[in-house]
Design a protein around this motif. Structure first.
Motif, PDB file in Angstrom:
ATOM      1  N   GLY A 100      -2.201  -3.397 -13.885  1.00 57.39           N
ATOM      2  CA  GLY A 100      -1.819  -2.606 -15.039  1.00 57.39           C
ATOM      3  C   GLY A 100      -0.539  -1.817 -14.859  1.00 57.39           C
ATOM      4  O   GLY A 100       0.029  -1.326 -15.840  1.00 57.39           O
ATOM      5  N   GLN A 101      -0.077  -1.677 -13.615  1.00 54.25           N
ATOM      6  CA  GLN A 101       1.145  -0.921 -13.348  1.00 54.25           C
ATOM      7  C   GLN A 101       2.335  -1.813 -12.995  1.00 54.25           C
ATOM      8  O   GLN A 101       3.418  -1.321 -12.688  1.00 54.25           O
ATOM      9  N   SER A 102       2.160  -3.108 -13.045  1.00 48.24           N
ATOM     10  CA  SER A 102       3.244  -4.007 -12.658  1.00 48.24           C
ATOM     11  C   SER A 102       4.422  -3.887 -13.618  1.00 48.24           C
ATOM     12  O   SER A 102       4.238  -3.946 -14.844  1.00 48.24           O
ATOM     13  N   PRO A 103       5.635  -3.751 -13.089  1.00 45.28           N
ATOM     14  CA  PRO A 103       6.813  -3.719 -13.962  1.00 45.28           C
ATOM     15  C   PRO A 103       7.034  -5.045 -14.683  1.00 45.28           C
ATOM     16  O   PRO A 103       7.752  -5.110 -15.681  1.00 45.28           O
ATOM     17  N   GLU A 104       6.414  -6.102 -14.177  1.00 38.94           N
ATOM     18  CA  GLU A 104       6.544  -7.416 -14.788  1.00 38.94           C
ATOM     19  C   GLU A 104       5.418  -7.720 -15.779  1.00 38.94           C
ATOM     20  O   GLU A 104       5.310  -8.848 -16.276  1.00 38.94           O
ATOM     21  N   LEU A 105       4.608  -6.717 -16.083  1.00 38.42           N
ATOM     22  CA  LEU A 105       3.429  -6.952 -16.922  1.00 38.42           C
ATOM     23  C   LEU A 105       3.749  -7.612 -18.262  1.00 38.42           C
ATOM     24  O   LEU A 105       3.060  -8.565 -18.652  1.00 38.42           O
ATOM     25  N   PRO A 106       4.774  -7.170 -18.999  1.00 36.38           N
ATOM     26  CA  PRO A 106       5.033  -7.811 -20.298  1.00 36.38           C
ATOM     27  C   PRO A 106       5.251  -9.320 -20.192  1.00 36.38           C
ATOM     28  O   PRO A 106       4.681 -10.097 -20.966  1.00 36.38           O
ATOM     29  N   SER A 107       6.048  -9.749 -19.218  1.00 34.95           N
ATOM     30  CA  SER A 107       6.321 -11.183 -19.081  1.00 34.95           C
ATOM     31  C   SER A 107       5.108 -11.938 -18.550  1.00 34.95           C
ATOM     32  O   SER A 107       4.862 -13.092 -18.935  1.00 34.95           O
ATOM     33  N   LEU A 108       4.328 -11.287 -17.690  1.00 34.14           N
ATOM     34  CA  LEU A 108       3.122 -11.928 -17.166  1.00 34.14           C
ATOM     35  C   LEU A 108       2.103 -12.161 -18.281  1.00 34.14           C
ATOM     36  O   LEU A 108       1.479 -13.223 -18.366  1.00 34.14           O
ATOM     37  N   ASP A 115      -7.659 -16.967 -22.052  1.00 30.91           N
ATOM     38  CA  ASP A 115      -8.237 -16.581 -23.346  1.00 30.91           C
ATOM     39  C   ASP A 115      -8.330 -15.070 -23.515  1.00 30.91           C
ATOM     40  O   ASP A 115      -8.294 -14.562 -24.638  1.00 30.91           O
ATOM     41  N   PHE A 116      -8.479 -14.359 -22.396  1.00 31.57           N
ATOM     42  CA  PHE A 116      -8.588 -12.905 -22.397  1.00 31.57           C
ATOM     43  C   PHE A 116      -7.680 -12.340 -21.304  1.00 31.57           C
ATOM     44  O   PHE A 116      -7.504 -12.962 -20.255  1.00 31.57           O
ATOM     45  N   TYR A 117      -7.156 -11.146 -21.525  1.00 27.95           N
ATOM     46  CA  TYR A 117      -6.474 -10.389 -20.481  1.00 27.95           C
ATOM     47  C   TYR A 117      -7.462  -9.372 -19.903  1.00 27.95           C
ATOM     48  O   TYR A 117      -8.394  -8.933 -20.574  1.00 27.95           O
ATOM     49  N   LEU A 118      -7.206  -8.955 -18.661  1.00 29.15           N
ATOM     50  CA  LEU A 118      -7.913  -7.828 -18.063  1.00 29.15           C
ATOM     51  C   LEU A 118      -6.902  -7.002 -17.276  1.00 29.15           C
ATOM     52  O   LEU A 118      -6.190  -7.541 -16.426  1.00 29.15           O
ATOM     53  N   LEU A 119      -6.802  -5.717 -17.591  1.00 28.77           N
ATOM     54  CA  LEU A 119      -5.914  -4.828 -16.847  1.00 28.77           C
ATOM     55  C   LEU A 119      -6.719  -4.061 -15.818  1.00 28.77           C
ATOM     56  O   LEU A 119      -7.738  -3.442 -16.133  1.00 28.77           O
ATOM     57  N   ASP A 120      -6.257  -4.099 -14.567  1.00 31.82           N
ATOM     58  CA  ASP A 120      -6.958  -3.470 -13.459  1.00 31.82           C
ATOM     59  C   ASP A 120      -5.964  -2.657 -12.633  1.00 31.82           C
ATOM     60  O   ASP A 120      -4.747  -2.738 -12.835  1.00 31.82           O
ATOM     61  N   ALA A 121      -6.482  -1.897 -11.687  1.00 31.83           N
ATOM     62  CA  ALA A 121      -5.623  -1.121 -10.790  1.00 31.83           C
ATOM     63  C   ALA A 121      -4.917  -2.053  -9.814  1.00 31.83           C
ATOM     64  O   ALA A 121      -5.447  -3.121  -9.464  1.00 31.83           O
ATOM     65  N   PRO A 122      -3.729  -1.683  -9.365  1.00 33.34           N
ATOM     66  CA  PRO A 122      -3.020  -2.525  -8.389  1.00 33.34           C
ATOM     67  C   PRO A 122      -3.756  -2.558  -7.062  1.00 33.34           C
ATOM     68  O   PRO A 122      -4.437  -1.601  -6.691  1.00 33.34           O
ATOM     69  N   ILE A 123      -3.621  -3.667  -6.354  1.00 34.93           N
ATOM     70  CA  ILE A 123      -4.209  -3.788  -5.011  1.00 34.93           C
ATOM     71  C   ILE A 123      -3.162  -3.306  -4.012  1.00 34.93           C
ATOM     72  O   ILE A 123      -2.060  -3.839  -3.949  1.00 34.93           O
ATOM     73  N   THR A 124      -3.504  -2.290  -3.240  1.00 38.35           N
ATOM     74  CA  THR A 124      -2.564  -1.767  -2.242  1.00 38.35           C
ATOM     75  C   THR A 124      -3.100  -2.061  -0.845  1.00 38.35           C
ATOM     76  O   THR A 124      -2.799  -3.091  -0.267  1.00 38.35           O
ATOM     77  N   ASN A 125      -3.938  -1.178  -0.340  1.00 33.68           N
ATOM     78  CA  ASN A 125      -4.496  -1.404   0.996  1.00 33.68           C
ATOM     79  C   ASN A 125      -5.962  -1.818   0.948  1.00 33.68           C
ATOM     80  O   ASN A 125      -6.644  -1.811   1.964  1.00 33.68           O
ATOM     81  N   GLU A 126      -6.439  -2.180  -0.254  1.00 36.99           N
ATOM     82  CA  GLU A 126      -7.840  -2.535  -0.386  1.00 36.99           C
ATOM     83  C   GLU A 126      -8.126  -3.903   0.237  1.00 36.99           C
ATOM     84  O   GLU A 126      -7.265  -4.783   0.269  1.00 36.99           O
ATOM     85  N   THR A 127      -9.346  -4.048   0.699  1.00 36.53           N
ATOM     86  CA  THR A 127      -9.764  -5.321   1.277  1.00 36.53           C
ATOM     87  C   THR A 127     -10.032  -6.355   0.197  1.00 36.53           C
ATOM     88  O   THR A 127      -9.774  -7.547   0.382  1.00 36.53           O
ATOM     89  N   TYR A 128     -10.538  -5.881  -0.942  1.00 37.43           N
ATOM     90  CA  TYR A 128     -10.957  -6.807  -1.988  1.00 37.43           C
ATOM     91  C   TYR A 128     -10.146  -6.613  -3.263  1.00 37.43           C
ATOM     92  O   TYR A 128      -9.662  -5.523  -3.556  1.00 37.43           O
ATOM     93  N   ALA A 129     -10.035  -7.682  -4.040  1.00 34.61           N
ATOM     94  CA  ALA A 129      -9.364  -7.621  -5.341  1.00 34.61           C
ATOM     95  C   ALA A 129     -10.374  -7.168  -6.385  1.00 34.61           C
ATOM     96  O   ALA A 129     -11.319  -7.879  -6.689  1.00 34.61           O
ATOM     97  N   GLY A 130     -10.171  -5.972  -6.928  1.00 35.92           N
ATOM     98  CA  GLY A 130     -11.077  -5.456  -7.953  1.00 35.92           C
ATOM     99  C   GLY A 130     -12.280  -4.752  -7.372  1.00 35.92           C
ATOM    100  O   GLY A 130     -12.629  -4.905  -6.201  1.00 35.92           O
ATOM    101  N   GLY A 131     -12.923  -3.944  -8.220  1.00 35.20           N
ATOM    102  CA  GLY A 131     -14.141  -3.254  -7.808  1.00 35.20           C
ATOM    103  C   GLY A 131     -13.919  -2.161  -6.786  1.00 35.20           C
ATOM    104  O   GLY A 131     -14.817  -1.795  -6.042  1.00 35.20           O
TER     105      GLY A 131
END
Length: 204
Positions: A100-108, A115-131
């Motif tokens: 949701g914070q990507s500067p490239e979000l509009p083009s992405l 069929d659907f978009y989902l906006l989530d927090a960026p992955i920084t030092n987390e082990t898992y994507a999401g949650g």
């Protein structure tokens, strides 16, 4: 609303009774990982109107097809890389996750064939994507991104709680909201918290 990371029969049944619209099951590397066989076993009594969503990270077409067949999924949610041929070749709708914070979000968003978009927090030092229970800066959503979001139904995720979900709904006016970690206690889904979250959403 979508409750994600479910892992047992009792919680599935209680979540359905509480009024969830989507049930999320994680097939990617995660502390909430579950097998497609178990998903099928614990969702046999789920009514047709409640949709079963499989969550993946950069899956192959072969992996998706196998899990969809065994678990009887209604939708897939994909984090990481979404290969172009996947959307056209699988038989069910695709939810594509974006930072949701990507500067490239509009083009992405504009180039997505999901069929659907989902906006989530960026992955920084987390082990898992999401949650991971982290929010993103909603104010950084550009006007161009907002225009793109209106073109398809979209989910909002990332650190939503009973306390802030009302604000998220008012800010984004999303198709749906998605929660996982904030409805857990000590890493396990907490039915009381699930019910409280769903109640907060339904009051909007």
């Amino acid at each position: 609303m979508k409750i994600c990371g479910l892992m047992d029969q009792v919680t599935v049944d209680e979540t359905v009774q509480a009024g969830a619209d989507y049930l999320g099951f994680v097939f990617a590397k995660s502390k909430r990982n579950i097998t497609p066989e178990k998903v099928r076993a614990i969702t046999r009594n789920v009514p047709e109107k409640v949709k079963i969503v499989g969550v993946f990270v950069s899956p192959s077409l072969k992996e998706l097809e196998a899990v969809i067949r065994i678990a009887k999924l209604d939708l897939v949610q994909i984090h990481g890389e979404l290969f172009p041929e996947i959307v056209s070749r699988i038989s069910i709708p695709v939810i594509q996750s974006f930072d949701g914070q990507s500067p490239e979000l509009p083009s992405l968003l504009a180039s997505s064939t999901a069929d659907f978009y989902l906006l989530d927090a960026p992955i920084t030092n987390e082990t898992y994507a999401g949650g991971n229970g982290k929010t993103f800066d909603w104010q950084k959503i550009s006007s161009e991104s907002q225009k793109q979001l209106k073109k398809k139904p979209f989910f909002i995720a990332g650190g939503l709680t009973q306390a802030n979900v009302t604000e998220a709904i008012q800010f984004f006016e999303p198709f749906a909201v998605d929660v996982s970690s904030s409805v857990e206690t000590d890493g396990v889904k907490d039915v009381t918290k699930i019910k409280a979250f769903i109640k907060a959403v339904k009051e909007q």
